[in-house]
Design a protein around this motif. Structure first.
Motif, mmCIF file in Angstrom:
data_model
loop_
_atom_site.group_PDB
_atom_site.id
_atom_site.type_symbol
_atom_site.label_atom_id
_atom_site.label_comp_id
_atom_site.label_asym_id
_atom_site.label_seq_id
_atom_site.Cartn_x
_atom_site.Cartn_y
_atom_site.Cartn_z
ATOM 1 N N LYS A 199 6.674 55.568 -29.581
ATOM 2 C CA LYS A 199 7.220 54.224 -29.343
ATOM 3 C C LYS A 199 7.000 53.817 -27.886
ATOM 4 C CE LYS A 199 9.058 54.203 -33.503
ATOM 5 N NZ LYS A 199 8.431 53.449 -34.585
ATOM 6 N N GLU A 200 6.883 52.501 -27.666
ATOM 7 C CA GLU A 200 6.848 51.892 -26.336
ATOM 8 C C GLU A 200 5.806 52.545 -25.427
ATOM 9 O OE1 GLU A 200 10.768 51.872 -24.746
ATOM 10 O OE2 GLU A 200 11.575 50.615 -26.341
ATOM 11 N N ILE A 201 4.589 52.616 -25.924
ATOM 12 C CA ILE A 201 3.485 53.129 -25.121
ATOM 13 C C ILE A 201 2.427 52.038 -25.016
ATOM 14 C CG2 ILE A 201 3.855 55.553 -25.719
ATOM 15 C CD1 ILE A 201 1.626 55.220 -27.817
ATOM 16 N N SER A 202 1.490 52.208 -24.078
ATOM 17 C CA SER A 202 0.479 51.168 -23.868
ATOM 18 C C SER A 202 -0.913 51.788 -23.807
ATOM 19 C CB SER A 202 0.761 50.386 -22.590
ATOM 20 O OG SER A 202 0.840 51.250 -21.484
ATOM 21 N N PHE A 203 -1.895 51.009 -24.182
ATOM 22 C CA PHE A 203 -3.292 51.450 -24.182
ATOM 23 C C PHE A 203 -3.714 51.840 -22.764
ATOM 24 C CE2 PHE A 203 -7.807 50.528 -23.617
ATOM 25 C CZ PHE A 203 -8.354 51.273 -24.642
ATOM 26 N N GLY A 204 -4.386 52.998 -22.627
ATOM 27 C CA GLY A 204 -4.924 53.410 -21.332
ATOM 28 C C GLY A 204 -3.989 54.231 -20.475
ATOM 29 N N GLU A 205 -2.700 54.355 -20.870
ATOM 30 C CA GLU A 205 -1.787 55.128 -20.013
ATOM 31 C C GLU A 205 -2.044 56.625 -20.168
ATOM 32 O OE1 GLU A 205 2.556 55.988 -21.344
ATOM 33 O OE2 GLU A 205 2.147 53.944 -22.036
ATOM 34 N N THR A 206 -1.614 57.382 -19.158
ATOM 35 C CA THR A 206 -1.862 58.820 -19.177
ATOM 36 C C THR A 206 -0.778 59.565 -19.950
ATOM 37 O OG1 THR A 206 -0.751 59.029 -17.045
ATOM 38 C CG2 THR A 206 -3.142 58.899 -17.012
ATOM 39 N N ALA A 207 -1.141 60.758 -20.378
ATOM 40 C CA ALA A 207 -0.204 61.620 -21.100
ATOM 41 C C ALA A 207 -0.314 63.028 -20.543
ATOM 42 C CB ALA A 207 -0.524 61.621 -22.589
ATOM 43 N N GLN A 208 0.786 63.771 -20.620
ATOM 44 C CA GLN A 208 0.779 65.196 -20.304
ATOM 45 C C GLN A 208 0.886 65.957 -21.617
ATOM 46 O OE1 GLN A 208 4.045 65.002 -17.251
ATOM 47 N NE2 GLN A 208 2.816 66.614 -16.327
ATOM 48 N N ILE A 209 -0.034 66.869 -21.828
ATOM 49 C CA ILE A 209 -0.016 67.692 -23.038
ATOM 50 C C ILE A 209 0.454 69.084 -22.612
ATOM 51 C CG2 ILE A 209 -1.391 68.680 -24.903
ATOM 52 C CD1 ILE A 209 -2.620 65.546 -23.184
ATOM 53 N N ILE A 210 1.609 69.497 -23.097
ATOM 54 C CA ILE A 210 2.204 70.775 -22.707
ATOM 55 C C ILE A 210 1.978 71.779 -23.836
ATOM 56 C CG2 ILE A 210 4.256 71.937 -21.801
ATOM 57 C CD1 ILE A 210 3.353 69.526 -20.153
ATOM 58 N N LEU A 211 1.218 72.842 -23.551
ATOM 59 C CA LEU A 211 0.940 73.886 -24.536
ATOM 60 C C LEU A 211 2.104 74.880 -24.605
ATOM 61 C CD1 LEU A 211 -1.838 72.553 -24.107
ATOM 62 C CD2 LEU A 211 -2.861 74.814 -24.393
ATOM 63 N N PRO A 212 2.164 75.674 -25.660
ATOM 64 C CA PRO A 212 3.283 76.621 -25.811
ATOM 65 C C PRO A 212 3.448 77.580 -24.631
ATOM 66 C CG PRO A 212 2.026 76.482 -27.841
ATOM 67 C CD PRO A 212 1.277 75.679 -26.840
ATOM 68 N N GLY A 217 3.068 76.865 -21.597
ATOM 69 C CA GLY A 217 3.459 76.132 -20.396
ATOM 70 C C GLY A 217 2.309 75.428 -19.689
ATOM 71 N N GLU A 218 1.065 75.687 -20.116
ATOM 72 C CA GLU A 218 -0.079 75.026 -19.486
ATOM 73 C C GLU A 218 -0.004 73.516 -19.720
ATOM 74 O OE1 GLU A 218 -4.924 74.550 -19.961
ATOM 75 O OE2 GLU A 218 -3.893 76.098 -21.125
ATOM 76 N N ALA A 219 -0.249 72.737 -18.658
ATOM 77 C CA ALA A 219 -0.221 71.266 -18.758
ATOM 78 C C ALA A 219 -1.635 70.720 -18.659
ATOM 79 C CB ALA A 219 0.665 70.682 -17.668
ATOM 80 N N ARG A 220 -1.978 69.858 -19.578
ATOM 81 C CA ARG A 220 -3.275 69.177 -19.513
ATOM 82 C C ARG A 220 -3.042 67.675 -19.436
ATOM 83 N NH1 ARG A 220 -6.746 72.579 -24.092
ATOM 84 N NH2 ARG A 220 -6.223 74.661 -23.270
ATOM 85 N N THR A 221 -4.067 66.979 -18.978
ATOM 86 C CA THR A 221 -3.959 65.534 -18.804
ATOM 87 C C THR A 221 -4.734 64.817 -19.898
ATOM 88 O OG1 THR A 221 -3.894 65.894 -16.421
ATOM 89 C CG2 THR A 221 -4.251 63.641 -17.157
ATOM 90 N N THR A 242 2.757 71.946 -29.798
ATOM 91 C CA THR A 242 2.338 71.271 -28.568
ATOM 92 C C THR A 242 3.198 70.030 -28.346
ATOM 93 O OG1 THR A 242 0.071 72.086 -28.742
ATOM 94 C CG2 THR A 242 0.407 70.101 -27.432
ATOM 95 N N THR A 243 3.583 69.817 -27.085
ATOM 96 C CA THR A 243 4.413 68.667 -26.722
ATOM 97 C C THR A 243 3.575 67.650 -25.946
ATOM 98 O OG1 THR A 243 6.354 70.084 -26.523
ATOM 99 C CG2 THR A 243 6.474 67.944 -25.444
ATOM 100 N N VAL A 244 3.793 66.374 -26.236
ATOM 101 C CA VAL A 244 3.084 65.301 -25.534
ATOM 102 C C VAL A 244 4.100 64.408 -24.842
ATOM 103 C CG1 VAL A 244 1.486 63.374 -25.762
ATOM 104 C CG2 VAL A 244 1.237 65.355 -27.262
ATOM 105 N N ARG A 245 3.875 64.172 -23.546
ATOM 106 C CA ARG A 245 4.708 63.233 -22.792
ATOM 107 C C ARG A 245 3.838 62.074 -22.317
ATOM 108 N NH1 ARG A 245 6.950 67.768 -18.576
ATOM 109 N NH2 ARG A 245 8.352 68.892 -19.992
#
Length: 466
Positions: free
Chosen positions: A28-41, A43-47, A74-77
């Motif tokens: 919800k409430e996201i916009s095209f082109g914005e960045t995300a953090q992908i958190i692996l189990p 603890g590694e963070a990817r962009t 996997t968690t996405v922020r």
């Protein structure tokens, strides 16, 4: 490239993974082109970056690749910000990866600013006309296909041709005459091999040019998705150096075919309807968002000049990548496999080459008053000599007149003395002198494209050894 500190909701609704993409359900409430953090189990963070939004699913491209991502845990922020690049004048002399992180073992860039890598479109009314000569030190470019400050002039190469050597030579030698050291190079390498990367590093270090180069390096084994961001990061750095620090910036992008192949890979992963040769239908628009970031702005001292380099598969100039590039840019430099086999270096084929802005950057006060006439005469004489070669293959050289033999000789000398110069820098005066020396192979009455006053002035100088 940084992701912002503004963090919204976390999602653990990764549906599935396809190539460099992950599909997240019901955000919800996201916009095209914005960045995300992908958190692996672990603890590694990817962009990542949002590539597409529908009612039920959001598509996120992951810059570091999707290897090891488990859709269940996997968690996405989502950060609420576009991809940003840390920029600073201290980037000069640095080697960075495709998204702007240090690759040379040096410290992180201490930012003067953080800029959106998509850049800001230049208002067409604010654009200034390209009008100043850039000397590359390469005769075939300076004399016949002059590069003008603010222009975008691509190099069309074939597999195995020395486009990288030509690019490195231009990066080392390019200068705006009369502007001193106020010149910088942003070099973006996409999908190149480690051997090619080592070549560029060695060339820049040995010549001392690295001090004025910002080197964005995306290797062939780096994530494909990073390749999409590399030219945009490079141009963001170039815009900062040009419009904040008033530098004349030459941006060299190699290899745009690798970039387009990455675009095709992402399009396939998204299951889009393919266009020509499997490339996405929006490739023209995508390339335009890169190429159109060249130019000059009224009231700004700095400028951005682009030399994109691309490999034509099977030497096919009608392939979608060179074809679309030719529509957007202002000319092309074409490398020839036949000249390369003859040992001509650089193997620039003068006849299909073109610089549409050449006339704006040459003439009195810029190069020399005879420049346009000399270029026209070189083209005409060489074209006639090439035609005669085909005729000789049929009827033999004995059937030619003495004048025709002179033209054949001119074509040979033009390739060996004018085009082929190796790794040697020539000033525009030296280049024009070589041209006048070649004209001595032809009688005066054959120099039909040169004004008589120039023939009298420069022909006499050559004959007298001046």
């Amino acid at each position: 490239m940084q992701h912002g500190s503004l963090i919204t909701v976390e999602y653990q609704t990764v549906n599935y993974v396809s190539g460099p993409l992950i599909f997240v359900e019901r955000p919800k409430e996201i916009s095209f082109g914005e960045t995300a953090q992908i958190i692996l189990p672990d603890g590694e963070a990817r962009t990542g970056q949002i590539l597409d939004i529908s009612e039920d699913v959001t598509v996120v491209q992951v810059f570091e690749g999707t290897r090891g991502i488990d859709s269940h845990v996997t968690t996405v922020r989502f950060t609420g910000q576009s991809p940003l690049l840390d920029v600073s004048y201290d980037m000069l002399g640095r080697v960075l990866d495709g998204v702007g992180r240090p690759r040379d073992g040096g410290p992180a860039i201490i930012p003067e600013a953080r800029l959106d890598i998509a850049g800001m479109p230049i208002n067409p009314y604010s654009r200034d006309k390209p009008a100043e000569f850039i000397q590359t030190g390469i005769s075939a470019i300076d004399a016949l296909n002059t590069l003008v400050r603010g222009q975008k002039l691509p190099i069309f190469s074939g597999a195995g041709l020395p486009a990288n050597q030509l690019a490195a030579q231009i990066a080392k030698q390019a200068k705006v005459l009369g502007e001193g050291e106020n010149f910088a190079v942003v070099f973006a390498a996409m999908g190149i091999t480690y051997k090619e990367a080592s070549f560029f590093m060695k060339e820049f270090e040995e010549s001392g040019a690295l001090e004025r180069v910002v080197f964005f390096l995306n290797l062939a084994d780096d994530p494909t998705i990073e390749r999409i961001a590399t030219p945009r990061c490079a141009l963001t750095a170039a815009e900062f150096l040009a419009y904040t620090h008033n530098l004349h910036v030459l941006v060299i992008l190699t290899d745009m075919t690798n970039y387009c192949d990455a675009l095709r890979e992402i399009s396939t992963a998204r299951e889009e309807i393919p266009g020509r040769r499997g490339y996405p239908g929006y490739m023209y628009t995508d390339l335009a968002t890169i190429y159109e970031r060249a130019g000059r702005i009224k009231g700004c001292t700095g400028s951005i000049t682009q030399i994109p380099i691309l490999t034509m598969p099977d030497d096919d100039i009608t392939h979608p990548v060179p074809d679309l590039t030719g529509y957007i840019t202002e000319g092309q430099i074409v490398l020839s496999r036949d000249l390369f086999r003859k040992g001509i270096n650089p193997p620039i084929d003068a006849l299909p080459c073109l610089s549409r802005l050449m006339n704006l950057g040459i003439g009195p006060g810029k190069t020399r008053e005879d420049h346009r006439n000399v270029a026209d005469q070189l083209y005409a004489s060489y074209a006639y000599g090439r035609d005669l070669r085909r005729l000789v293959a049929i009827v033999g050289e004995e059937a030619l007149s003495e004048l025709d033999r002179n033209y054949l000789k001119f074509a040979d000398h033009f390739e060996k003395r004018f085009i082929s110069q190796g790794n040697v820098e020539r000033s525009i005066e030296t280049t024009l002198q070589v041209a006048w020396e070649l004209f001595s192979l032809l009688p005066d009455e054959e120099l039909k494209r040169i004004k008589q006053e120039y023939i009298d002035r420069y022909r006499t100088l050559i004959i007298s050894g001046g």
